[in-house]
Scaffold this motif. Structure first.
Motif, PDB file in Angstrom:
ATOM      1  N   ASN A   1       0.839  -1.190   0.000  1.00 14.65           N
ATOM      2  CA  ASN A   1       0.000   0.000   0.000  1.00 14.65           C
ATOM      3  C   ASN A   1       0.878   1.244   0.000  1.00 14.65           C
ATOM      4  OD1 ASN A   1      -1.493   2.242   0.929  1.00 14.65           O
ATOM      5  ND2 ASN A   1      -3.074   0.816   1.637  1.00 14.65           N
ATOM      6  N   MET A   2       0.780   2.010  -1.065  1.00  7.51           N
ATOM      7  CA  MET A   2       1.719   3.106  -1.238  1.00  7.51           C
ATOM      8  C   MET A   2       1.575   4.165  -0.148  1.00  7.51           C
ATOM      9  SD  MET A   2       2.731   4.855  -4.753  1.00  7.51           S
ATOM     10  CE  MET A   2       1.301   5.848  -4.920  1.00  7.51           C
ATOM     11  N   ALA A   3       0.354   4.459   0.268  1.00  9.86           N
ATOM     12  CA  ALA A   3       0.155   5.477   1.295  1.00  9.86           C
ATOM     13  C   ALA A   3       0.876   5.077   2.575  1.00  9.86           C
ATOM     14  CB  ALA A   3      -1.333   5.653   1.545  1.00  9.86           C
ATOM     15  N   ASP A   4       0.752   3.819   2.948  1.00  8.59           N
ATOM     16  CA  ASP A   4       1.417   3.328   4.150  1.00  8.59           C
ATOM     17  C   ASP A   4       2.926   3.478   4.033  1.00  8.59           C
ATOM     18  OD1 ASP A   4      -0.759   2.680   5.527  1.00  8.59           O
ATOM     19  OD2 ASP A   4      -0.414   0.503   5.606  1.00  8.59           O
ATOM     20  N   ILE A   5       3.435   3.070   2.878  1.00 11.79           N
ATOM     21  CA  ILE A   5       4.882   3.120   2.676  1.00 11.79           C
ATOM     22  C   ILE A   5       5.382   4.552   2.816  1.00 11.79           C
ATOM     23  CG2 ILE A   5       6.726   2.742   1.005  1.00 11.79           C
ATOM     24  CD1 ILE A   5       4.935   0.541  -0.209  1.00 11.79           C
ATOM     25  N   LEU A   6       4.684   5.471   2.173  1.00 14.42           N
ATOM     26  CA  LEU A   6       5.110   6.864   2.204  1.00 14.42           C
ATOM     27  C   LEU A   6       5.074   7.401   3.625  1.00 14.42           C
ATOM     28  CD1 LEU A   6       3.426   8.215  -1.030  1.00 14.42           C
ATOM     29  CD2 LEU A   6       5.872   8.028  -0.538  1.00 14.42           C
ATOM     30  N   CYS A   7       4.044   7.018   4.345  1.00 12.98           N
ATOM     31  CA  CYS A   7       3.917   7.483   5.716  1.00 12.98           C
ATOM     32  C   CYS A   7       5.089   6.992   6.563  1.00 12.98           C
ATOM     33  CB  CYS A   7       2.558   7.023   6.230  1.00 12.98           C
ATOM     34  SG  CYS A   7       2.432   6.932   7.985  1.00 12.98           S
ATOM     35  N   ARG A   8       5.439   5.700   6.404  1.00 10.91           N
ATOM     36  CA  ARG A   8       6.570   5.144   7.151  1.00 10.91           C
ATOM     37  C   ARG A   8       7.867   5.872   6.811  1.00 10.91           C
ATOM     38  NH1 ARG A   8       3.822   2.665  10.894  1.00 10.91           N
ATOM     39  NH2 ARG A   8       2.440   1.046  10.109  1.00 10.91           N
ATOM     40  N   LEU A   9       8.031   6.124   5.542  1.00  8.98           N
ATOM     41  CA  LEU A   9       9.269   6.778   5.109  1.00  8.98           C
ATOM     42  C   LEU A   9       9.360   8.181   5.673  1.00  8.98           C
ATOM     43  CD1 LEU A   9       9.440   5.573   1.423  1.00  8.98           C
ATOM     44  CD2 LEU A   9      11.146   5.145   3.199  1.00  8.98           C
ATOM     45  N   GLN A  10       8.237   8.898   5.619  1.00  6.66           N
ATOM     46  CA  GLN A  10       8.254  10.270   6.119  1.00  6.66           C
ATOM     47  C   GLN A  10       8.609  10.301   7.599  1.00  6.66           C
ATOM     48  OE1 GLN A  10       4.448  11.689   4.943  1.00  6.66           O
ATOM     49  NE2 GLN A  10       5.142  12.046   2.831  1.00  6.66           N
ATOM     50  N   GLU A  11       8.012   9.383   8.333  1.00 10.18           N
ATOM     51  CA  GLU A  11       8.283   9.392   9.769  1.00 10.18           C
ATOM     52  C   GLU A  11       9.765   9.137  10.044  1.00 10.18           C
ATOM     53  OE1 GLU A  11       5.610   7.082  12.243  1.00 10.18           O
ATOM     54  OE2 GLU A  11       3.968   7.647  10.915  1.00 10.18           O
ATOM     55  N   GLN A  12      10.349   8.247   9.280  1.00 12.98           N
ATOM     56  CA  GLN A  12      11.767   7.942   9.497  1.00 12.98           C
ATOM     57  C   GLN A  12      12.642   9.122   9.096  1.00 12.98           C
ATOM     58  OE1 GLN A  12      13.019   3.786   8.480  1.00 12.98           O
ATOM     59  NE2 GLN A  12      10.890   3.604   7.880  1.00 12.98           N
ATOM     60  N   ASN A  13      12.277   9.759   7.992  1.00 12.47           N
ATOM     61  CA  ASN A  13      13.067  10.904   7.565  1.00 12.47           C
ATOM     62  C   ASN A  13      12.959  12.038   8.573  1.00 12.47           C
ATOM     63  OD1 ASN A  13      13.987   9.611   5.322  1.00 12.47           O
ATOM     64  ND2 ASN A  13      12.315  10.347   4.011  1.00 12.47           N
ATOM     65  N   LYS A  14      11.788  12.129   9.184  1.00 13.37           N
ATOM     66  CA  LYS A  14      11.595  13.155  10.193  1.00 13.37           C
ATOM     67  C   LYS A  14      12.558  12.918  11.363  1.00 13.37           C
ATOM     68  CE  LYS A  14       7.105  14.208  10.354  1.00 13.37           C
ATOM     69  NZ  LYS A  14       5.774  13.862  10.886  1.00 13.37           N
ATOM     70  N   MET A  15      12.644  11.653  11.743  1.00 11.08           N
ATOM     71  CA  MET A  15      13.571  11.323  12.834  1.00 11.08           C
ATOM     72  C   MET A  15      14.990  11.735  12.475  1.00 11.08           C
ATOM     73  SD  MET A  15      12.385   7.504  13.832  1.00 11.08           S
ATOM     74  CE  MET A  15      13.921   7.117  14.664  1.00 11.08           C
ATOM     75  N   GLN A  16      15.337  11.462  11.241  1.00 11.92           N
ATOM     76  CA  GLN A  16      16.682  11.763  10.800  1.00 11.92           C
ATOM     77  C   GLN A  16      16.937  13.271  10.837  1.00 11.92           C
ATOM     78  OE1 GLN A  16      17.329   9.080   7.499  1.00 11.92           O
ATOM     79  NE2 GLN A  16      19.286  10.077   7.101  1.00 11.92           N
ATOM     80  N   LYS A  17      15.929  14.022  10.412  1.00 12.75           N
ATOM     81  CA  LYS A  17      16.074  15.475  10.380  1.00 12.75           C
ATOM     82  C   LYS A  17      16.214  16.010  11.788  1.00 12.75           C
ATOM     83  CE  LYS A  17      14.166  17.099   6.099  1.00 12.75           C
ATOM     84  NZ  LYS A  17      12.867  17.020   5.428  1.00 12.75           N
ATOM     85  N   ALA A  18      15.420  15.468  12.669  1.00 16.47           N
ATOM     86  CA  ALA A  18      15.462  15.942  14.050  1.00 16.47           C
ATOM     87  C   ALA A  18      16.846  15.710  14.629  1.00 16.47           C
ATOM     88  CB  ALA A  18      14.405  15.205  14.861  1.00 16.47           C
ATOM     89  N   GLU A  19      17.443  14.599  14.284  1.00 18.29           N
ATOM     90  CA  GLU A  19      18.783  14.300  14.782  1.00 18.29           C
ATOM     91  C   GLU A  19      19.812  15.280  14.231  1.00 18.29           C
ATOM     92  OE1 GLU A  19      19.727  10.364  13.717  1.00 18.29           O
ATOM     93  OE2 GLU A  19      18.754   9.481  15.472  1.00 18.29           O
ATOM     94  N   ALA A  20      19.673  15.554  12.959  1.00 19.20           N
ATOM     95  CA  ALA A  20      20.656  16.422  12.326  1.00 19.20           C
ATOM     96  C   ALA A  20      20.607  17.796  12.978  1.00 19.20           C
ATOM     97  CB  ALA A  20      20.380  16.506  10.839  1.00 19.20           C
ATOM     98  N   GLY A  21      19.421  18.378  13.040  1.00 23.89           N
ATOM     99  CA  GLY A  21      19.216  19.656  13.718  1.00 23.89           C
ATOM    100  C   GLY A  21      20.200  20.720  13.281  1.00 23.89           C
ATOM    101  N   ILE A  22      20.597  21.508  14.248  1.00 21.48           N
ATOM    102  CA  ILE A  22      21.431  22.670  13.939  1.00 21.48           C
ATOM    103  C   ILE A  22      22.857  22.249  13.617  1.00 21.48           C
ATOM    104  CG2 ILE A  22      22.253  23.165  16.274  1.00 21.48           C
ATOM    105  CD1 ILE A  22      20.671  25.894  14.223  1.00 21.48           C
TER     106      ILE A  22
END
Lengths: 991, 191
Positions: free
Chosen positions: B133-154
């Motif tokens: 299910n593409m919607a599910d996949i995209l949602c999972r990916l976004q959440e993971q990328n969000k985590m990554q972004k939060a880590e990177a931060g400033i």
């Protein structure tokens, strides 16, 4: 210090990142290898830095280089370092690198056990998910053993994402660590009814994979799957379930009967082609398993075939391909239904798509009959001429031979036609491999169909003549081998024989250019054989000049071969020359060819002849045998002897016949072969004489042997050895005649020999078939080998009756007495699935629970079961309830490891350390420390919990059902088969 | 089971490779090469299934592929997978990539093979289909990328600046190299 570190970090910022690397490689297209080598050096430097970010960057680059084919296994330790980082970003990089480059046999994998366990138990579902994804690519036996429990725990996670991954992961665990299957199976089964469709689908997926290899163990799940099939709307899952049923039905015909109706309904109702196709496939499997006798059986076959016809007629090549694929499955059990669509299959032979043509070719096997074989083969021949690409041509040829040869040439009515076809195939450009196939066919037809032998011999003569005229191509070179054999073995017509001798010797010489060495040697032999046959013929006719002419011509042909570069050709040529010179000398001692052909051997030949004439035994024997014939044999029996070397018929031998030859009961291999045990000079050839039980004609001089004194014996032996060494007649015992009585030893040779044919004349058989049949029938009785044919035809009499004019085909092959045709069991394959062949229905018994393996599993399991039920009633309670029991499981394990090493097989020894890492577990530890006592106490408790669970289950069942259905509703929209928007994929199409 | 997933371009250059059964690097390259030779000589209007491929699998295995613009997506699967199902899976994969990269083209895969791997990991796990299910996949990916972004931060800012400088010239390059958009190609590829 800190400043230095910051500065270092800052410098590192200017390191190449992955993008720079990719760009650099693209900019250095000309010296890519050099550039990458340079980058590798940089990466090695970076990996030595303390900064984990730098390492991660380096590992990311390594992953890219790995894709380009560079070995990065040397960096395994660095990859593990990056995997163990706390940052999700780096973890991702590390796990990706690991999944791409690690494998089950990687060293250092044991270093990852703890780290992965920590990740699996991480609070963030994506960290655990990442660990699962990565682990699935490189799990080893040890990792599977140590982590099985943690993964099982994840199967009951509250997060569907993790449950889904954990369920799939379990399959990999089972493959590596089969012991986990039985304990984990109840939970897997439970996941088949998980509220989340993704988890459900994953569980179905895993069970399907398991059942595919060991279907009988999963029959008991059939009701669950049946329910799923009738209720689910997820096409992915339906496809898997239907495929699973396809694997189960052969084991349980009743299941098949039950399936037919819902499957038929699905076939009628579904709009997804993928589902339709799988339904048809499974219906086919059902139909095969229940055979006939079921009401509506014929209707189901019809339905399938009709639907497949629609698929095949579709303009979509994919559907066409799949339709043909499924057709070939029906073909095996219901050839009649498929034959009705012959037109369609034949049309597909002209398709532009090679995959489709190949599929259609595969179907032809069942489409041919006596009536249409010629037509179809003619069509294929046309394809053969046009076909590009060796793959397709080769396949065409293989199929053509296959359809003709199937069932002992069941459909071939006219073997002259078939031989012509083979000859024409030889003419076409095919690979050497197929030359061998054609050759084998020629030999086989020659051996099995006595009536076409004369024709085959003529064709082969033509082939040899052409082989001599121009250098043969790859295929014909192989066929030459068979052609020479068939020609010399079966030819009976004087003029053909007469004309073939010189082409054969030419073929054997350098004239044939690239002719296969093996084939060339056979050509020499064939020439000798023909000469012997001719000589016999002329002798009977008292035609001395003709005999002399043949001798001279053959000797002349052999002369250049005496110094052939091939050892075998040379040797055979020398043998042949010596034999023929012998005869020639007898006929005309003054012949100039004699001095010519073997001047340096003149003496030897002389002595040979003298020896022969003075040898009372041999000469008398010959005379006695020939009796009155002797008067008109102008060679004094020499020609008879020569010809007898080639006399007799070689018959087909059953596969493995050699293996089945029983050891003669009186054969004692430890006994001395000679009665004079001490004589070390008894040669192996003497041995053959003595083990005479195996061979036919015992030599007369053996009878009185025991009456000689040792001296005489030695003398006699010496004399005999001399005689054997020089006497060509000694070959007698190895001649085909003796083989005829001992078929077993012979026939291997016969099978190896193949043959060739020529021009495009096969078409005429199609048109004049009727006529030719009649004339042939009249001709046949005159053929020489008739008596032998009759013997052969006894097995195939019924066949012949049906075929009308079809010549008889000798069936099967020779076997030693008492041996039966049976296939030896293939050796067991080294397949991980074999270890998974476990009976899953037997409950985990108490005595089983005591074994170390199961001991570790049931406790957490029961705990999880409870948890599952709780989850539905109250979510808050759940976590606390579940953990205690699970924890106690862990505790117990720790205990048991301490107690006995034998038990510690699957125990994570590091569990103790682990506790520190895991907050959840720590808290449980406090709660449950009191429950963890001895094993003896635990066991009854466990049983109690199970009972408890059961009673609970009953009460909760209703609740849970309600929940499930409501959840299902919610998911309904998602459940559907995910189709790409705006694209018409095959599965979307409506029939 | 899926044995391998290969993505390569019209010249046989690997852009993404995932083997669910172990092969050493040399063997992997050979398989890619062989698969490319098998697949590339086929017209676009023939079927998407291919038997053969001596290196990978055997008679039980099939190559199922799709050709989009400059890229071939090839799945090597055994008989437990539905042929048409895998074709759809490839479609889901490509569309998910398209969503993630916004009009995905070969360059995206060249420079972000890691991101493509992340997409693939949400689709297939250890050779088994995980999620379609593409919607599910995209949602999972976004959440993971969000985590990554939060880590990177400033702290990642300087690094980002540096890489921005390094990529200064990239837009021009990209414009020069951009290949036909996949979505359009997908639409052209009607059955």
């Amino acid at each position: 210090m800190a400043l230095k570190k910051v500065k270092g970090n800052f410098e590192r910022m200017f390191d190449k990142n992955l993008t720079d690397l990719v760009r650099g490689i693209r900019n250095n297209k000309d010296n890519e290898a050099k550039y990458i080598a340079q980058c590798m050096e940089e990466i090695k430097v970076e990996l030595r830095q303390d900064n984990i970010g730098v390492k991660a960057n380096a590992v990311a680059k390594l992953t890219y280089l790995q894709m380009l084919g560079y070995d990065i296994s040397w960096a395994i330790f660095n990859i593990i370092e990056v995997m163990s980082s706390n940052k999700f970003t780096y973890k991702r990089i590390g796990y990706l690198a690991a999944s791409q480059s690690f494998h089950a046999d990687s060293e250092l994998l044991m270093l990852t056990t703890n780290m992965i366990r920590k990740d699996l138990n991480a609070q963030n579902q994506y960290e655990a998910g990442l660990a699962l994804s990565g682990l699935s690519c490189f799990i080893s036996h040890d990792l599977a053993r140590d982590l099985a429990n943690d993964i099982m725990t994840l199967m009951s996670s509250t997060k569907p994402y993790l449950r889904m991954k954990a369920v799939l992961m379990m399959y990999k665990v089972f493959l590596r660590y089969p012991e986990a299957l039985r304990p984990a199976f109840p939970k897997l089964k439970e996941k088949l009814e998980d509220p989340d469709p993704g988890v459900q689908s994953a569980a179905v997926n895993v069970v399907c994979e398991l059942a595919r290899k060991n279907p009988k163990n999963y029959l008991s799940l059939a009701p669950v799957f049946f329910k799923l099939m009738t209720t689910s709307t997820n096409n992915w899952m339906l496809i898997k379930i239907i495929k699973l049923f396809g694997a189960l039905t052969p084991l349980e015909p009743r299941l098949g009967k039950k399936l037919i109706e819902p499957l038929t309904n699905l076939i009628h109702s579904t709009s997804a082609m993928s589902l339709l196709y799988e339904c048809i496939n499974t219906v086919i499997a059902v139909l095969i398993s229940i055979s006939s006798g079921m009401p509506g059986h014929a209707a189901s076959v019809q339905l399938c075939v009709q639907k497949l016809r629609i698929l095949i007629e579709d303009s979509d090549q994919n559907l066409k391909y799949l339709g043909l694929l499924a057709m070939s499955r029906i073909l095996k059990s219901h050839p009649k239904s498929v034959q009705a669509h012959k037109d369609l299959v034949l049309a597909c032979l002209d398709d532009k798509d090679e995959s489709i043509r190949l599929r259609a070719l595969g179907l032809l096997y069942g489409m041919v009959s006596k009536k249409n074989l010629m037509e179809i083969v003619k069509k294929l021949m046309v394809h053969m001429e046009r076909a590009e690409g060796t793959l397709y041509r080769d396949e065409l040829l293989t199929r053509m031979i296959e359809i003709c040869a199937q069932n002992n040439y069941q459909h071939v009515v006219d073997f002259e036609w078939y031989i012509t076809v083979l000859a024409e195939l030889t003419e076409m450009e095919t690979s050497a491999k197929h030359g061998c196939m054609i050759a084998a066919q020629l030999t086989e037809v020659g051996a099995r169909v006595a009536e076409t032998r004369a024709f085959a011999a003529r064709e082969c003569a033509a082939l040899c003549a052409r082989g001599a005229a121009e250098p043969p191509r790859a295929a014909s070179r192989e066929v030459l081998y068979a052609a020479a054999y068939v020609l010399s073995e079966y030819c009976t017509e004087e003029n053909v024989m007469r004309e073939s001798i010189s082409p054969l010797t030419l073929c054997a010489g350098a004239g044939a250019g690239g002719a296969h060495m093996r084939a060339r040697a056979v050509c020499v032999h064939a020439a000798l054989k023909l000469a012997a046959k001719l000589l016999l013929l002329y002798e009977r006719r008292q035609d001395r000049p003709a005999a002399l002419a043949v001798l001279r011509e053959t000797l002349a042909g052999l002369r250049p071969l005496l110094c052939s570069e091939d050892m075998e050709v040379q040797e055979r040529a020398h043998n042949g020359t010596a034999l023929l010179s012998l005869v020639l000398r007898r006929l005309d001692p003054a012949d100039p060819a004699l001095a010519d052909c073997a001047p340096e051997r003149g003496d030897v030949t002389d002595t040979l002849v003298q020896h022969e004439q003075s040898n009372g035994f041999d000469k008398d024997g010959t005379d006695e045998i020939n009796g009155d014939e002797a008067s008109h044999s102008f060679s004094g029996g020499l020609i008879e002897e020569l010809a007898s070397m080639f006399d007799g018929e070689l018959k087909p031998v059953a596969p493995k016949a050699q293996k089945k030859v029983p050891m003669p009961p009186d054969l004692d291999l430890t006994r001395w072969l000679s009665h004079d045990a001490g004589s070390s000079d008894s040669s192996s050839s003497e041995g053959e004489d003595e083990t005479g039980a195996l061979f036919t004609a015992p030599q007369p001089d053996h009878v009185p042997i025991q009456q000689f004194t040792p001296d005489e014996l030695a003398m006699l032996r010496e004399a005999r050895r001399q005689e054997q060494a020089n006497n060509p007649h000694y070959l007698k015992d190895d001649s085909p005649r003796s083989y005829q009585q001992d078929d077993v030893q012979v026939a291997e040779i016969a099978l190896e020999v193949p043959l060739i044919v020529q021009t495009k004349r096969s078409d005429k058989y199609l048109s004049i078939r009727e006529n030719s049949k009649k004339t042939k029938k009249e001709k046949r009785p005159t053929k020489k080998r008739k008596n032998k044919v009759e013997r052969h035809s006894t097995d195939s009499e019924s066949d012949e009756g049906a075929a009308g004019a079809r010549p008889s085909v000798a069936e099967g092959g020779e076997l030693p007495d008492g041996a039966a045709l049976s296939d030896d069991e293939p050796p067991p394959r080294d397949d991980p699935h074999r270890a998974l062949d476990l009976d899953l229905d037997v409950p985990l018994r108490e005595e089983e629970l005591l074994t170390s393996r199961v001991q570790q599993y049931p406790l957490p399991e029961t705990g999880l079961l409870i948890k599952n039920k709780k989850k539905e009633s109250s979510k808050k309670n759940k976590s606390t309830e579940k953990r205690p029991s699970e924890k106690s499981g862990h505790k117990k394990k720790v205990k048991s490891t301490k107690r006995s090493k034998a038990v510690d097989l699957m125990l994570p020894e590091l569990l103790d350390n682990d506790l520190g890492d895991n907050l959840l577990i720590e808290t449980e530890d406090k709660n449950q420390s009191s429950t963890a006592t001895g094993d003896g106490e635990r066991l009854p408790e466990k049983i109690k919990t199970e009972k408890h669970k059961k009673s609970k289950k009953d009460t909760k069942d209703k609740d849970s059902k309600k929940k499930k259905t409501s959840k299902k509703d919610k998911h309904e929209t998602k459940l559907g088969y995910e189709e790409a928007l705006g694209i018409s994929t095959p599965s979307k199409e409506v029939v | 089971m899926i044995k391998a997933i290969l993505v390569f371009n019209n010249h046989g250059k690997p852009r993404l490779s995932k083997f669910y059964q172990y092969f050493n690097e040399d063997m992997q390259q050979q398989i890619i090469k062989e698969t490319f030779q098998l697949v590339s000589k086929r017209d676009d209007n023939v079927c998407n299934f291919l038997e053969g491929g001596s290196l990978i699998g055997g008679s039980d295995y099939k190559l199922i592929y799709r050709h989009y613009a400059t890229l071939y997506f090839v799945f090597c699967v055994d008989s437990s997978e539905s042929e048409l199902g895998i074709l759809d899976l490839i479609q889901v994969f490509v569309e998910t990539l398209d969503k993630c990269f916004e009009n995905v083209c070969e360059l995206d895969l060249i420079f972000h093979a890691d991101a493509a791997h992340q997409v693939l990991d949400e689709l297939v796990m250890g050779g088994m289909v995980l999620q379609t299910n593409m919607a599910d996949i995209l949602c999972r990916l976004q959440e993971q990328n969000k985590m990554q972004k939060a880590e990177a931060g400033i702290s990642a800012a300087p690094a980002r600046a540096v890489s921005a400088v390094k990529s200064m010239n990239l837009p021009q390059q990209l414009r020069d190299m951009r290949l036909p958009d996949l979505p359009q190609a997908i639409k052209d590829l009607k059955f």
